[in-house]
Structures are given as C-alpha cells and as structure tokens.
Design an enzyme around this catalytic site. Sequence first.
Site, PDB file in Angstrom:
ATOM      1  N   GLY A 111       4.274   4.675 -24.956  1.00 51.33           N
ATOM      2  CA  GLY A 111       4.354   5.839 -25.830  1.00 51.33           C
ATOM      3  C   GLY A 111       5.753   6.412 -25.904  1.00 51.33           C
TER       4      GLY A 111
ATOM      5  CD  GLU B 184       1.249   0.209 -24.016  1.00 56.92           C
ATOM      6  OE1 GLU B 184       1.871   1.186 -24.470  1.00 56.92           O
ATOM      7  OE2 GLU B 184       1.661  -0.976 -24.108  1.00 56.92           O
TER       8      GLU B 184
END
Length: 389
Positions: free
Chosen positions: A133, A156
Amino acid sequence: MAIISIPSSSTMFPMPQQVPRQNREVVVPEEIGRARMLTLNRPNHLNYVSHEVALTLGQNFEKYEKDDNADFVIIKGAGRTFSAGGDLHSFYEGRNTRDSCLEGVYRMYWLCYHIHTYKKPHIALVHGMSVGGGASLMVPMKFSVVTEKAFSSTPETNIGFHPDCGFSYMLPRLPGRLGEYLGLTGEKLRGKEVVAAGLATHFVPSQKLFQLEKRLLNIKSGDEDTIRSVINEFSSNIHIDERSILNKLSIINECFSKDSVEEIIESFEAESSRKGNDWILLVLKSLKKASPTALKITLRSIREGRTQTISECLRKEFRISMNIQRTIISGDFYEGIRAQIIDKDKSPKWNPSTLDKVHDDQLDLIFKPFEDDDLELQIPIKEEEYRYK
C-alpha cells in the site's frame, strides 16, 4: 456512530469526512509558496499507513485540490523509508471482530481513487522502502522520484493477501507479464529498476534529493513541463545491470503467461534446469512458500485487471479485501501476519495447504459483489462520472 460515510453521486464523490482527535501528527502538512508538502511521519513504524494516515492524507489532498493557492503536491516519508504499506498489527488485533477495519480499508481505497484521478500535479519523493500500500502512494503519481536506496515490491501473497490499492490495475500494465511475476512472487525492484519497469518516472541520486526538493518548493506554478524540467536537471539516465530481472523478461513472459498458478510454477521449474537460470531457484522457493489461496486470488485479480478501469479494479479489490478479512474461504491473512510479524516464526500454516485444494467456486465467493450494494466501494464506475477525464 456509523462505521462509514457513503457519498452519493450528487456530491461529486468527495472524500468521506470524519475528523479524529490526534495526539500527534501522523502526517505533517506544509504550505510553502505554491507547493503543498505531505510528510508521512511515523518513521519508527516504517511510515505504515494506518486508518488515521489514510484519512489525513485524503483530507489534505482534497483540500489542496480545491485551494487556488496550491498548484502541486509533494509527498515523502520521514526518516529512512517512504512507506512499508498497511498497518498489519491493526488488522491482526481486530481479527476476532467482524469488519473491525472496514472504515480504514474504505478510506484507503478512496484515497487511492483520489490519487489516480487527481486534478493537480503530484510528486512522490521516494527514498528507502515503498512496499504494498505504500507503493500505491508512489506509482500513480504524475511524477515519482526514486533514489538508489529505494526499493519497491508487492509481497502480499506471503501474508495470505493480494496486491491491492489499485495494483490489480497497475501491475498488468507493466511490460509483458512482469506484473504477474511481481504480484505472485513479491520480488523487489531496486532503484533504477523501479523506473525502468514503469513504476516510477525519474531516478535521482540520494545526495541530490534534498536539493531537488528545495528547487521544487521554489517553483511558482503547477505547470507540468516546468516541474518535469526541474526534476530532469537532477535525474540520471537509467542503465540496468545485466543481472536484473528486467533482462529476464523473455523467460518471465513465457512462464507467467500460463493459464493457472500450477502451470506457471511447472513452466518456471522447467526453465530453472537450463544453464544460466539458477536465479529462478530462489524465486521458486519463495513462490512455493506463499499462500496457495492468495496466489490464486492474485493471478485472477491481475488478469481481470487487464481489461478493467481503475474504478472497477478498486471496487473489485475492496470486495476481495473485505472477504479475505472475513475469512470467507480461508484464514490465511491472519495466519500470514502471525507468522511474519507477531510470532515471527516465518512458518505459516496455510489452509488450504496446497494449490490443488483451492477451487474456482471458492474463489468466486471472494470476487462476487456484495448482496447489499451499500457495502460496495462508492466511487464512480462510469467514465462520464469520473472526477475528471
């Protein structure tokens, strides 16, 4: 208090507002001449993007967009890193409470949409880590500057999650099948590689970064050509090391164009036995340690993203993220966080444990729209409704 404030189409989709009381500034805003500076200010926590950070960034970006005295926005990180992405501790702490992080996730995705459709030039000055992010605050900027100490990745799948915050839109738009490779493996790109791959616009040596910042703050307008000219004065040409993964695109394109994760791994393994391909072995090891569920979600999301708009990708990612947090088909996300940053044993127990046990009908449950449309990410989905074209 309502968990979330959902904008209607008649409000031109403003950033949802809710102002928390803060004991310290997690983002430091500065107004300098025609420039506006936002500094991520959690250096002791790798500038993680918490609920408060996403909210504060969104409020300031919206404020500056409407401010006639603000011509452009700069974002940077305090300390030695730009941003390590989402605050995983907060997700883990809320794992036993349904939708405990809904509001924060919603605001982060809205921020991502705002950045992708911003009406004024924005500039990211990136030194150190720009991950997950955190990288979503770098890649979509009109100008993104990295130094030789910068690195970026979307790791991720190693924590049972998926590349989100717009990365299912950005990754498939990289050269060839590089997006699938980076999304599935979580491999890092460093310095000039980040620019060469298309994830940043300029490379500036770290010793020149402060000088560049000073020059940018003295610009008297938001003219993009002027900003570009100033950055070009400090930037260096890109020459990629022959060992760079970017020089292995023919192999990546061949292997990561396969239809399934299983076929990708099989093809990659076959390539690893060929002379000069020893580099593949370490990547394969990492790939096989990732969550099988997350790998399949990620491949499907990136493939769908090739033909989706940024709005469609963000709405899809929001569904995926909330359903993962709700453990609809697997608790891998929380298990991945536990193994990586809570207990730090680096030995997650994935469930399902193998790719063959993750079925398409299970994935459908993760991707399908919510039964209640009010739970969807409320951003424009039709081009004529976009904040600007």
